[in-house]
Design an enzyme around this catalytic site. Sequence first.
Site, PDB file in Angstrom:
ATOM      1  N   TYR A 255       0.779  -1.057   0.103  1.00 12.33           N
ATOM      2  CA  TYR A 255       0.006  -0.048   0.021  1.00 12.33           C
ATOM      3  C   TYR A 255       0.850   1.282  -0.001  1.00 12.33           C
ATOM      4  CZ  TYR A 255      -4.984   0.389   0.182  1.00 12.33           C
ATOM      5  OH  TYR A 255      -6.408   0.579  -0.391  1.00 12.33           O
TER       6      TYR A 255
ATOM      7  N   GLU B 270      -0.269   5.095  -0.408  1.00  7.68           N
ATOM      8  CA  GLU B 270      -0.851   6.272  -0.744  1.00  7.68           C
ATOM      9  C   GLU B 270      -0.119   7.685  -0.529  1.00  7.68           C
ATOM     10  OE1 GLU B 270      -4.105   6.831   2.094  1.00  7.68           O
ATOM     11  OE2 GLU B 270      -5.491   5.453   1.053  1.00  7.68           O
TER      12      GLU B 270
ATOM     13  N   THR C 212      -2.644   6.188 -22.019  1.00  5.04           N
ATOM     14  CA  THR C 212      -2.511   4.962 -21.687  1.00  5.04           C
ATOM     15  C   THR C 212      -0.857   4.500 -21.464  1.00  5.04           C
ATOM     16  OG1 THR C 212      -3.136   4.033 -23.621  1.00  5.04           O
ATOM     17  CG2 THR C 212      -4.887   4.243 -22.051  1.00  5.04           C
TER      18      THR C 212
ATOM     19  N   LYS D 288      -1.610  -0.139 -25.051  1.00  4.39           N
ATOM     20  CA  LYS D 288      -1.610   0.210 -26.604  1.00  4.39           C
ATOM     21  C   LYS D 288      -0.279   0.103 -27.261  1.00  4.39           C
ATOM     22  CE  LYS D 288      -5.895   2.918 -26.023  1.00  4.39           C
ATOM     23  NZ  LYS D 288      -6.122   3.139 -24.778  1.00  4.39           N
TER      24      LYS D 288
ATOM     25  N   ARG E 197      -1.428  -2.209 -18.405  1.00  3.49           N
ATOM     26  CA  ARG E 197      -2.820  -1.739 -18.584  1.00  3.49           C
ATOM     27  C   ARG E 197      -2.630  -0.383 -17.328  1.00  3.49           C
ATOM     28  NH1 ARG E 197      -7.128  -3.807 -21.307  1.00  3.49           N
ATOM     29  NH2 ARG E 197      -7.728  -1.826 -21.018  1.00  3.49           N
TER      30      ARG E 197
HETATM   31  C1  LIG Z   1      -8.313   8.274 -26.479  1.00  5.64           C
HETATM   32  C2  LIG Z   1      -8.650   7.351 -25.391  1.00  5.64           C
HETATM   33  N1  LIG Z   1      -9.021   8.066 -24.227  1.00  5.64           N
HETATM   34  C3  LIG Z   1      -8.971   7.285 -22.912  1.00  5.64           C
HETATM   35  C4  LIG Z   1      -9.146   5.694 -23.102  1.00  5.64           C
HETATM   36  C5  LIG Z   1      -9.204   5.052 -21.934  1.00  5.64           C
HETATM   37  O1  LIG Z   1      -8.445   4.176 -21.620  1.00  5.64           O
HETATM   38  P1  LIG Z   1      -8.938   2.886 -20.528  1.00  5.64           P
HETATM   39  O2  LIG Z   1      -9.379   2.169 -21.131  1.00  5.64           O
HETATM   40  O3  LIG Z   1      -7.484   2.656 -19.955  1.00  5.64           O
HETATM   41  O4  LIG Z   1      -9.669   3.804 -19.518  1.00  5.64           O
HETATM   42  C6  LIG Z   1      -8.900   5.537 -24.339  1.00  5.64           C
HETATM   43  C7  LIG Z   1      -8.968   3.896 -24.540  1.00  5.64           C
HETATM   44  O5  LIG Z   1      -9.035   3.147 -25.424  1.00  5.64           O
HETATM   45  C8  LIG Z   1      -8.670   6.153 -25.438  1.00  5.64           C
HETATM   46  O6  LIG Z   1      -8.513   5.678 -26.673  1.00  5.64           O
END
Ligand SMILES: Cc1ncc(COP(=O)(O)O)c(C=O)c1O
Length: 412
Positions: free
Chosen positions: A59, A61, A231, A234, A240
């Site tokens: 943890y 915070e 993110t 991708k 993630r």
């Molecule tokens: C432009 C954009 N913003 C925000 C997100 C949100 O990401 P997450 O799914 O991790 O919340 C995405 C996900 O595809 C995205 O393409």
Amino acid sequence: MSVTHTLEADVLRRQDPQLADILLGELERQSTTLQLIAAENYTSPAVLAALGSPLANKYAEGYPGSRYHGGCEMVDVAERLAVERAKALFGAEHANVQSHSGSSAVLAAYAALLRPGDTVLALGLPYGGHLTHGSPANFSGRWFDFVGYGVDAETGLIDHDQVRTLALAHRPKAIVCGSIAYPRHIDYAFFRDIADEVGAYLIADAAHPMGLVAGGAAPSPVPYADVVCATTHKVLRGPRGGMLLCGADLAERVDRAVFPFTQGGAQMHTIAAKAVAFGEAATPAFAVYAHQVVANARVLAAGLAAEGLVVTTGGTDTHLITADPAPLGVDGRAARGRLAAAGIVLDCCALPHGDVRGLRLGTAAVTTQGMGEKEMVWLAATMARVLKGETESQKVREEVRELAGGFPPYPG
Ligand SMILES: Cc1ncc(COP(=O)(O)O)c(C=O)c1O
């Protein structure tokens, strides 16, 4: 270290064979079908190792050096490392790596800069805006007054004239640029100019292109936007999660918007995995990868267009393609189902020209596997065979299995 080895050798198999079977089933699925979902990729074994590490127990915070919890000496080092690597990778003055997801990062950007009821100008959802860009089903649409700009119905390109007209008419507190489906580079300098003209903040939601930016294969929003949200999965190929980049002037507001305003304790195993991914993305090999992602997408887009699909904007600058399969006699939803049966996994999406469902696909994952232009040519022709009904999906499924077998995502 291979994932199969980890699972087989791991206590999980003995202690919870039911779940171990599920994980191995998913590994089998990911290894024998083609992942063309534009938001997906294969993280490295090192990223997976960090995710499955004892940091998951901790943890923490707060921020390094200022935690609510004791015992943070090692995770503080991990978070500082992730922050320093993110700053160096993207040339940013400040990075916050705690956001649990891309959506959490966008929420934090709004929390840092806006108050409920403020007006925000963003790409409309029918044209590729994300849920966090004003969907009534999302906090963004309920708490802010979103105005949507669009794309030109003919070219599919962002309608810059409309952006300017709407910005002057509505005087938004923030302008958002970024999309879930826009295949071309975004003109960040244009958006900066408009934001300055109307006194708005510029928020770049660069979730999709950020991996290409890291590899030098797409322009960076960092010099232009007040806050960049992204993110870490991708194309960037990390775990993630989300992150925020900004100038030193906004650092404290952004940090406080993440914790304690919108999140609790940071997920230290994910932050460690982000650090690993940023380290990987800083290597020359990643730059080669990012450029190959784009080269593959261009070949795939051209191949699909040659087969008769209508490719939005006529091609792509990025990893992402959207296309209308209607000229082949099938709509987007049916096309996705047929292709899935053949082992080719992708998404449906709204297309800019009216209320049409098309296909959205990307080349990040297949490029990680080592596929190149030759495989993209095969893929375009094979997708067309399936969509035209020329070959049984089951027969193509075997061809796909054979191709994927030559490019194992986790060799060994
Ligand atoms: C432009 C954009 N913003 C925000 C997100 C949100 O990401 P997450 O799914 O991790 O919340 C995405 C996900 O595809 C995205 O393409």
